[in-house]
Design an enzyme around this catalytic site. Structure first.
Site, mmCIF file in Angstrom:
data_model
loop_
_atom_site.group_PDB
_atom_site.id
_atom_site.type_symbol
_atom_site.label_atom_id
_atom_site.label_comp_id
_atom_site.label_asym_id
_atom_site.label_seq_id
_atom_site.Cartn_x
_atom_site.Cartn_y
_atom_site.Cartn_z
ATOM 1 N N ASP A 33 0.813 -1.192 -0.013
ATOM 2 C CA ASP A 33 0.057 -0.109 0.075
ATOM 3 C C ASP A 33 0.992 1.190 -0.141
ATOM 4 O O ASP A 33 1.918 1.328 0.581
ATOM 5 C CB ASP A 33 -0.769 0.039 1.106
ATOM 6 N N GLU A 42 1.607 0.316 -5.081
ATOM 7 C CA GLU A 42 1.164 1.561 -5.681
ATOM 8 C C GLU A 42 2.245 2.170 -5.459
ATOM 9 O O GLU A 42 2.845 2.624 -4.541
ATOM 10 C CB GLU A 42 0.015 2.038 -4.557
#
Ligand code: CA
Length: 647
Positions: A329, A358
């Site tokens: 994340d 990400e």
């Protein structure tokens, strides 16, 4: 503080490289070690329970070099809970051990555990699916609770890890649910949204309707208690998470864990910050937390003891829980060296480990851009992929502007970004990179470094985006065409495809863009939709079958793609088409043509050869011949994908 922590003197004095932080347990003796440089004293506090007034004793810990405090207890402490009391000046704080492997309810006290007793029967030798390249994976992103909480799932352990051990479940409409459904769809890996112990859901309110995605980490090395049948006894959540993983493995599914090492759920009051103030988080000159996560703080992954904590945590999940991959994340908050170190260490445990994240942060960070694992720096990452937001927004339209259209809904100038996704963001001679959405260069050195997707837990679901971006007169039938076309692009593209759970039956969250704490009603997989949107399900299933059967859709190198994938001249805009020539791998399909028509109306393209088998059209997808065309003039209906095989 940054200057001190980065100084050679500090590092020489306090960097501790031992791998024994936390508890080292045996029936005869337990060792406790915690890192807290500069503390004036640390006490080990033992309890008989994970909560409540049941202290057994306090044991002073001994200070040793490198800022380590240790205690040795010579009796069997299995099942005993503990905390540390840290004294700095006249301030004393009781903290949870950030290295704890088990805990009581709500993760407030660590627990001494014999991990060998937490393994389900057959755990050591159970078989796990293996892949040799991440491009073989088809990832399905799922929240533990969402899968089973709907009554119509007919799963007994609703909202729990154990739901993943239930097979043979069916909806009222007679469709498979739960893991049978996922197997039927054909994906290869499940990416579970946060399963480590997170902060928000009150585990003490058992079976309450409280919901959270879980992006607020509390204890990095312990499973979340609200997904267990008993959050009070530390061993239960561990056993049940392992049972879920083993069941998924035995059903042929790999397990990828979503990990959030970019920030902690609590900032100043976190155990880490209490043990060593300002060390674990990036802070500015006056000690204020940077907030690159947009959640109140950001982790200083570049520091020795932080990097060590992250790497050891990941290795622990990979080894103890047999996790097959990790999704990072806001990976753009973490530094590049840490990410490379992660791969290096994890690959020793599992050479086929899947890593991606990400490639962005949630806001400005306290570490320079060039040092962070941002998408633009992807070429500096080793064996870590990044999500392709260029393709995502090209297909569906900008995620931040609901009404903005994408390729599927008639958006203009998306062709080059679609092509960029098709080649998995690699270098290809026929792409004009200056016209790609956000990237102006091919960021993926090899196709395995790109995760292609059109929807995930964040933002509107694909279906809701279609609803939000289409004009009122657009019919349900046309919207279904768009839902099919969107993932037809993803599932035929090179790279690693990623599907948001439920997209295969047009999942809706009723327009809720950020459902992180919304109700089950909003978040749950609504199994009735599987029969309502059965044609979408069958179509996605067929595309997955196609991808798995023909390796040309998942070539492993950039040079193979550049050689074997040729874009075709299209008769008009809002179309992309290409040929796949048979590459090195043996395949009876020698030439394949893939065409996407984003226009409203039928378009005709001329191919040199005049006999083609259709395996994908607007209605069906798969590996079987739907019809054979005897002309090179190919009519491609509006909002439709076609895959043709040279006859
Ligand atoms: Ca929790």
């Amino acid at each position: 503080m940054k200057k001190i922590f980065n100084s050679r003197a500090f590092n020489r004095k306090y960097n501790y490289s031992g791998r024994d932080l936390g508890v080292t347990y045996s029936a005869q003796v337990s060792f406790f070690k915690v890192w807290s440089p500069g503390a004036d004293g640390v006490m080990l506090v033992l309890y008989s329970g994970g909560n409540g007034d049941n202290k057994i004793e306090e044991i002073p810990m001994k200070h040793q070099e490198k800022g380590i405090w240790r205690a040795k207890v010579e009796r069997d402490l299995e099942g005993i809970y503990y905390t540390y009391k840290v004294k700095r000046g006249n301030k004393e704080e009781e903290v949870m051990d950030p290295y704890a492997k088990a805990c009581g309810v709500n993760g407030k006290r660590g627990m001494v555990i014999d991990l060998s007793k937490t393994n389900p029967k057959g755990w050591e030798k159970h078989s796990r699916p293996t892949i040799s390249n991440p491009t073989e994976a088809i990832i399905y992103e799922l929240h533990v609770r969402d899968m089973s909480i709907d009554d119509n799932s007919h799963i007994k352990n609703k909202g729990k890890f154990l739901a993943f051990t239930e097979t043979g479940t069916k909806s009222n409409e007679g469709e498979t649910t739960g893991i049978d459904h996922i197997k039927e769809l054909g994906v290869t890996h499940i990416q579970l949204m946060p399963c480590y112990d997170y902060l928000t859901v009150d585990e003490a309110k058992k079976d309450s309707a409280e919901y959270n995605w879980g992006y607020d980490p509390l204890n990095y090395n312990i499973p979340e208690g609200s997904y267990s049948t008993d959050p009070y006894h530390g061993e239960v959540r561990i056993k049940e998470y392992k049972e879920a993983i083993m069941s998924l493995h035995e059903n042929g599914l790999g397990v990828i864990m979503d990990v959030v090492y970019n920030h902690t759920g609590i900032s100043e009051g976190s155990s880490l910050n209490k043990l060593m103030p300002c060390y674990y988080h990036r802070t500015n000159a006056v000690g204020r937390f940077y907030n690159g996560s947009a959640c109140g703080n950001e982790i200083a992954s570049e520091r020795f003891m932080v990097r060590k904590m992250i790497v050891e945590s990941l290795c622990y999940w990979a080894r103890e829980y047999k996790i097959d991959g990790f999704r990072f994340d806001l990976m753009g908050v973490l530094d590049i060296d840490t990410m490379n170190c992660i791969y290096e260490e994890l690959s020793k445990i599992n050479p086929n480990i899947i890593l991606y994240g990400e490639g962005w942060a949630g806001g400005p960070c306290g570490l320079e851009d060039k040092k962070r694992a941002l998408k633009a720096n992807a070429p500096k990452l080793r064996n870590v992929g990044v999500f392709n937001d260029d393709l995502r927004d090209a297909v569906r339209g900008d995620v931040f502007i609901s009404e903005k259209k994408g390729f599927i809904s008639g958006g203009d100038d998306m062709e080059e970004s679609i092509k960029f996704g098709i080649v998995a963001s690699t270098k290809h001679p026929q792409i004009n990179y200056s016209k790609v959405n956000y990237s102006d260069a091919p960021y993926a050195l090899e196709p395995r470094y790109t995760v292609n997707y059109v929807s995930a837990h964040d933002n509107l679901t694909l279906w809701d985006k279609i609803e939000a971006s289409c004009d009122e007169e657009v019919t349900l039938e046309e919207k279904i065409k768009m839902q099919k076309l969107a993932n037809a692009i993803v599932l035929t593209s090179q790279g690693v495809p990623f599907i948001h759970a439920g997209a295969e039956f047009a999942r809706t969250k009723y327009g809720d863009e950020n459902s992180y704490k919304s109700s089950d009603k909003i978040n749950q997989l609504d199994w009735k939709r599987k029969s309502e949107f059965k044609e979408v399900f069958t179509y996605y299933k067929g595309l997955i079958e196609l991808r798995k059967a023909h390796p040309v859709f998942r070539m492993t190198t950039t040079s193979e793609i550049a050689k074997n994938l040729k874009f075709l001249e299209m008769p008009t805009t809002h179309m992309v088409g290409y040929t796949l020539q048979n590459h090195a791998v043996d395949d009876e399909w020698k030439e394949i043509v893939v065409i996407f028509n984003g226009n409203q109306v039928v378009q005709t393209i001329s191919l040199a050869h005049d006999k083609w088998h259709v395996v994908v059209n607007g209605d069906q997808a798969g590996i079987k011949v739907i019809e054979t065309l005897t002309s090179g003039e190919i009519k491609v209906p509006g909002k439709t994908a076609m895959v043709l095989v040279k006859a």
